[in-house]
Design an enzyme around this catalytic site. Structure first.
Site, PDB file in Angstrom:
ATOM      1  N   GLY A 109      18.859  -4.452  18.990  1.00  0.00           N
ATOM      2  CA  GLY A 109      19.179  -4.175  18.359  1.00  0.00           C
ATOM      3  C   GLY A 109      19.109  -4.838  16.528  1.00  0.00           C
ATOM      4  N   GLY A 116      18.800   0.704  20.277  1.00  0.00           N
ATOM      5  CA  GLY A 116      19.010   2.044  19.873  1.00  0.00           C
ATOM      6  C   GLY A 116      20.611   1.276  19.309  1.00  0.00           C
ATOM      7  N   GLY A 125      13.193  -2.067  17.973  1.00  0.00           N
ATOM      8  CA  GLY A 125      12.655  -0.633  18.410  1.00  0.00           C
ATOM      9  C   GLY A 125      12.476   0.495  17.511  1.00  0.00           C
ATOM     10  N   SER A 126      14.486   0.405  17.898  1.00  0.00           N
ATOM     11  CA  SER A 126      14.488   1.481  16.162  1.00  0.00           C
ATOM     12  C   SER A 126      14.689   1.249  14.432  1.00  0.00           C
ATOM     13  CB  SER A 126      15.764   2.422  16.764  1.00  0.00           C
ATOM     14  OG  SER A 126      15.881   2.751  18.034  1.00  0.00           O
ATOM     15  N   ARG A 137      22.102 -17.317  23.382  1.00  0.00           N
ATOM     16  CA  ARG A 137      22.925 -17.776  23.409  1.00  0.00           C
ATOM     17  C   ARG A 137      23.160 -18.552  24.879  1.00  0.00           C
ATOM     18  NH1 ARG A 137      24.504 -20.708  19.577  1.00  0.00           N
ATOM     19  NH2 ARG A 137      24.541 -19.244  17.740  1.00  0.00           N
ATOM     20  N   ASP A 173       7.902  -0.593  18.635  1.00  0.00           N
ATOM     21  CA  ASP A 173       8.092   1.075  19.878  1.00  0.00           C
ATOM     22  C   ASP A 173       7.818   1.161  18.502  1.00  0.00           C
ATOM     23  OD1 ASP A 173       9.852  -0.296  21.538  1.00  0.00           O
ATOM     24  OD2 ASP A 173      11.350   0.344  21.321  1.00  0.00           O
ATOM     25  N   LYS A 192       6.273   1.361  29.113  1.00  0.00           N
ATOM     26  CA  LYS A 192       7.964   0.925  29.977  1.00  0.00           C
ATOM     27  C   LYS A 192       8.445   2.504  31.294  1.00  0.00           C
ATOM     28  CE  LYS A 192      11.249   0.633  25.664  1.00  0.00           C
ATOM     29  NZ  LYS A 192      11.464  -0.862  26.333  1.00  0.00           N
TER      30      LYS A 192
END
Length: 312
Positions: A233, A172, A254-255, A184, A43, A100
């Site tokens: 995550g 995030g 991402g973040s 999983r 991102d 997005k």
């Protein structure tokens, strides 16, 4: 853990395997998504970050006005990014650029296709535009990415035309637990599916509300019929390697990169971790001296909004 050879994805349409002499539009889009296999998608919110991601070895970037951590912190309605920002990022790099669109907002997707975006992510991170319908992705020339929490959700998105699937996780948060749970779940169902007879497959397809033909293809392949990336995550090289060892084809970050202490170094480390995910010595080396990771969010807090639950 799967070997590299088992990660080759056969191309399928609704009628079975596609040969070189019979290329459907969907198979072309799946082929474009396969080109990203084994890579990291990052991102970015401006051209400078996009250049950092490309120099670090990212296979693509996701152009955003706000990374998911900021969307969580600031609240409000999260929409498609300004097309001008996306164009600036496209001019800054040579790797593919994703953007997005809100779930169900096919006009945002039309705009993104019109400005020459390479892939569209129909994303639960943005505010829903339609809580009953996803975009009919077969109406577009460009490949779509969609999220899933389980096998049924993944196959429903593929039936709609998704050429790439990613775990939803919880974007995030810097917390990998939901992404692990989702991958999983998919892998566990596929392992069970492979040992079913045809009658059991029919019943199983109904139980997960998935198209029977796609369930059968998944059984035959022993994996999803399209590339399957981890997302939500991923904040450290170890997180990225974990998702690869669980069987994913690549990783979205991402973040976790640009909310850390040393984004350029962390970006390079995560790319190396995805490449060498099964080598603990290299993973240890690239994990050293990265600076502070993003603070993250504890998902046991009941006040945390679950982006992954926004759509089925």
């Amino acid at each position: 853990m799967e070997g590299e050879g088992s990660r080759v994805v056969a191309l399928y349409d609704g009628n079975g395997a596609i040969t070189e002499t019979k290329k459907s539009p969907f198979s072309v889009k799946v082929g474009l998504a396969q080109m990203l296999r084994g890579g990291v998608i990052m991102d970015v919110v401006n051209a400078d970050q996009a250049r950092i991601a490309e120099e670090a070895g990212a296979c693509a970037v996701m152009a955003l006005e706000r990374v998911p951590a900021d969307i969580r912190a600031q609240g409000g309605v999260a929409r498609m990014s300004d097309p001008q920002l996306i164009k600036e990022i496209k001019r800054a790099v040579t790797i593919p650029v994703m953007a997005k669109a809100r779930i169900g907002h096919f006009v945002e997707a039309q705009i993104l296709e019109a400005i020459g975006i390479d892939y569209v992510d129909e994303s639960e991170v943005l505010t829903l535009a339609d809580d009953a319908n996803h975009i009919n992705k077969h109406n577009f020339r460009i490949p779509f990415v969609c999220g899933c929490r389980n096998l049924g959700e993944a196959l429903r998105r593929i039936r709609e035309g998704a050429a790439m699937i990613r775990t939803k996780g919880e974007a995030g948060t810097g917390n990998i637990i939901e992404a692990v749970r989702h991958v999983r779940s998919v892998m566990s169902d596929i392992r069970v599916l492979r040992n079913m007879d045809d009658d059991e497959v029919f019943t199983f397809a109904k139980s997960i509300a998935a198209p029977y033909d796609l369930v059968m293809q998944t059984k035959q392949l022993g994996r999803l019929p399209v590339v399957h990336f981890a997302a939500g995550g991923v904040a450290t090289p170890a997180d990225a390697a974990l998702m690869m060892q669980l069987g994913c084809d690549g990783v979205f970050v991402g973040s976790g990169v640009f909310k850390s202490g040393d984004p350029a170094k962390r970006a390079r480390a995560i790319v190396q971790a995805v490449t060498h995910y099964s080598d603990p010595e290299i993973l240890a080396e690239v994990s050293c001296g990265l600076g502070e990771a993003m603070v993250g969010i504890n998902l046991s807090d009941t006040n945390v909004e679950r982006f992954a639950n926004r759509s089925e």
